[in-house]
Scaffold this motif. Structure first.
Motif, mmCIF file in Angstrom:
data_model
loop_
_atom_site.group_PDB
_atom_site.id
_atom_site.type_symbol
_atom_site.label_atom_id
_atom_site.label_comp_id
_atom_site.label_asym_id
_atom_site.label_seq_id
_atom_site.Cartn_x
_atom_site.Cartn_y
_atom_site.Cartn_z
ATOM 1 N N MET A 146 -8.550 -2.962 -8.545
ATOM 2 C CA MET A 146 -8.333 -2.275 -7.331
ATOM 3 C C MET A 146 -7.875 -3.110 -6.384
ATOM 4 N N ASP A 147 -6.744 -2.536 -5.847
ATOM 5 C CA ASP A 147 -6.016 -2.923 -4.793
ATOM 6 C C ASP A 147 -6.308 -2.270 -3.472
ATOM 7 N N PHE A 148 -7.035 -2.997 -2.503
ATOM 8 C CA PHE A 148 -7.524 -2.031 -1.505
ATOM 9 C C PHE A 148 -6.658 -2.520 -0.170
ATOM 10 N N GLY A 149 -5.727 -1.830 -0.311
ATOM 11 C CA GLY A 149 -4.540 -2.272 0.934
ATOM 12 C C GLY A 149 -4.848 -1.451 2.123
ATOM 13 N N SER A 150 -4.160 -1.703 3.177
ATOM 14 C CA SER A 150 -4.195 -1.232 4.488
ATOM 15 C C SER A 150 -3.613 0.117 4.352
ATOM 16 N N ALA A 188 -8.822 -12.655 -3.741
ATOM 17 C CA ALA A 188 -7.795 -12.807 -2.865
ATOM 18 C C ALA A 188 -6.712 -11.679 -3.591
ATOM 19 N N GLU A 189 -5.836 -11.124 -3.044
ATOM 20 C CA GLU A 189 -4.957 -10.110 -3.482
ATOM 21 C C GLU A 189 -3.941 -10.698 -4.070
ATOM 22 N N PRO A 190 -3.390 -11.804 -3.181
ATOM 23 C CA PRO A 190 -2.192 -12.395 -3.763
ATOM 24 C C PRO A 190 -2.624 -13.307 -5.337
ATOM 25 N N VAL A 214 4.206 -14.057 -1.904
ATOM 26 C CA VAL A 214 4.441 -13.483 -0.787
ATOM 27 C C VAL A 214 4.206 -11.901 -0.470
ATOM 28 N N ASP A 215 3.078 -11.423 -0.072
ATOM 29 C CA ASP A 215 2.738 -10.227 -0.285
ATOM 30 C C ASP A 215 2.813 -9.358 1.079
ATOM 31 N N ILE A 216 4.017 -8.425 0.803
ATOM 32 C CA ILE A 216 4.269 -7.730 2.176
ATOM 33 C C ILE A 216 3.772 -6.541 2.262
HETATM 34 MG MG MG Z 1 -1.647 -5.151 -0.028
#
Ligand code: MG
Ligand code: ATP
Length: 364
Positions: free
Chosen positions: A10-14, A147-149, A165-167
């Motif tokens: 899972m990528d729990f992004g904003s 950590a997501e990256p 670099v995760d934008i």
């Molecule tokens: Mg993200």
């Protein structure tokens, strides 16, 4: 079926939450929850709460909560971004509902054990990690937060000497991955991402074309379709209502200017991050920059970062193959590579956190 295992990444992004599972299902949705505004809205929607997918379409009828908007609860203390204690409670509830919905959408066979790896912001503070842990815990039999990256780099087999670099929407995370799990001190988080670009574009448009009716959501959609940072001959012309009438408006200049606002902070962030390392190690990192996150789709961004690095000896920038699922795919790969006994230990104990970093790398 009772003893089967389904692994989930899972990528729990904003901005969005993406999930992929080992039985082949995948799903992505906005990290947003909307509560019906009143009885009329409730009757129209046929429910009290809308989670993820249709929140933006139905937003007129909803009080929308984006739990991690502007980095709140992720890496910034809530008081620093003006979030009240009541708001924090609502955001926590929203975060939990989103995770439940994302996992539900995966249609996991009943009785299966669900083991998940969740990518969270690389520099999430203690409070934020606690919130993320609480939000995810009920939906998995065992869960590990990374950590997501790191998840992005893991998914692309780039665990040595890579600068991720995760934008994202709220933040840009710059994280070196070099054969060991990144420590917090290694990383830099810039409080800027796609949301800031949208806001700048929106305000530049209000100055340049006050007659055009534009919402922040429309600004984001225009950016996602046409957004670019380099010099091009093409023009971005969009149809916007002026006094209710669709009118073609050239947004090229405002769009370029707003999209470019993130380039300099990113280049500064890259320099700051690599500055922690001895010069011999800086070059391989600069030659291996991996751009991820939705913001990496801005046209010309890879090239423009390379150009901006020229005065410092240059660099090579590559984009992830799929910015929507790159983090979730990497998290799933990690989940599947960890030994089953490790998962069983987690099931009986606490949530996995970065203290388990060496086990993860052994699995790598
Ligand atoms: Mg993200
Ligand atoms: N094609 C595109 N061009 C430009 N920007 C895009 C494009 N697609 C998505 N974005 C932007 O990317 C941002 C979302 O990125 P992403 O989905 O990686 O964020 P997130 O992981 O949810 O957020 P964060 O990492 O900050 O927690 C939004 O601002 C969105 O508008």
């Amino acid at each position: 079926m009772g003893s089967s295992i389904v692994y989930v990444g899972m990528d729990f992004g904003s901005f969005k939450t993406s999930v992929v599972a080992s039985h082949g299902h995948r799903e992505t949705m906005h990290t947003a929850v909307g509560w019906a505004k009143d009885h009329v809205s409730r009757a129209m929607l046929g429910c009290d709460v809308v989670i993820g997918k249709n929140v933006f379409e139905q937003r007129m009828a909803l009080n929308v909560v984006r739990p991690f908007a502007k980095g709140a609860l992720k890496y910034l203390a809530s008081e620093d971004v003006g979030v009240s204690p009541d708001d924090v409670v609502k955001r926590k509830e929203a975060a939990q509902l989103i995770v439940q919905e994302a996992v539900r959408k995966l249609q996991i066979p009943s009785g299966a054990s669900v083991f998940g790896v969740v990518g969270s912001p690389s520099r999430a503070g203690i409070d934020s990690k606690k919130l993320i842990t609480e939000a995810v815990q009920g939906s998995f039999d065992a869960v590990m937060i990374v950590a997501e990256p790191f998840a992005v780099a893991y998914g692309m087999d780039r665990l040595s000497e890579t600068l991720v670099v995760d934008i994202g929407a709220g933040t840009t995370d710059i994280c070196p991955v070099y054969g060991s799990y990144p420590s917090e001190d290694d990383q830099v988080t810039i409080p800027l991402g796609g949301d800031a670009v949208d806001e700048t574009f929106y305000s530049l448009m209000s100055e340049a074309h006050p007659e055009a009716q534009l919402s922040l959501n429309m600004a984001r959609q225009i950016k996602e379709k046409y957004g670019f940072v380099h010099d091009v001959n093409e023009q971005a012309v969009v149809s916007l209502p002026v006094e209710g009438r669709p009118t073609d408006i050239n947004v090229t200049e405002s769009l370029r200017e707003s999209c470019r606002t993130i380039v300099e902070p990113i280049v500064e962030g890259i320099q700051k991050t690599i500055g922690h390392y001895d010069p011999e190690f800086q070059r391989p990192l600069l030659n291996n920059i991996l751009l991820g996150g939705g913001g990496s789709n801005l046209k010309g961004l890879d090239y423009m970062i390379e150009q901006s690095l020229e005065p410092f000896g240059g660099g090579k920038v590559l984009r992830v193959y799929d910015s929507v699922f790159a983090g979730a795919d990497g998290a799933l790969k990690l989940a599947m590579n960890l030994p089953e006994q490790y998962w069983e230990q987690l099931r009986s104990g606490a949530t996995g956190q970065s203290d388990s970093r060496n086990d993860m790398l052994d699995a790598a």
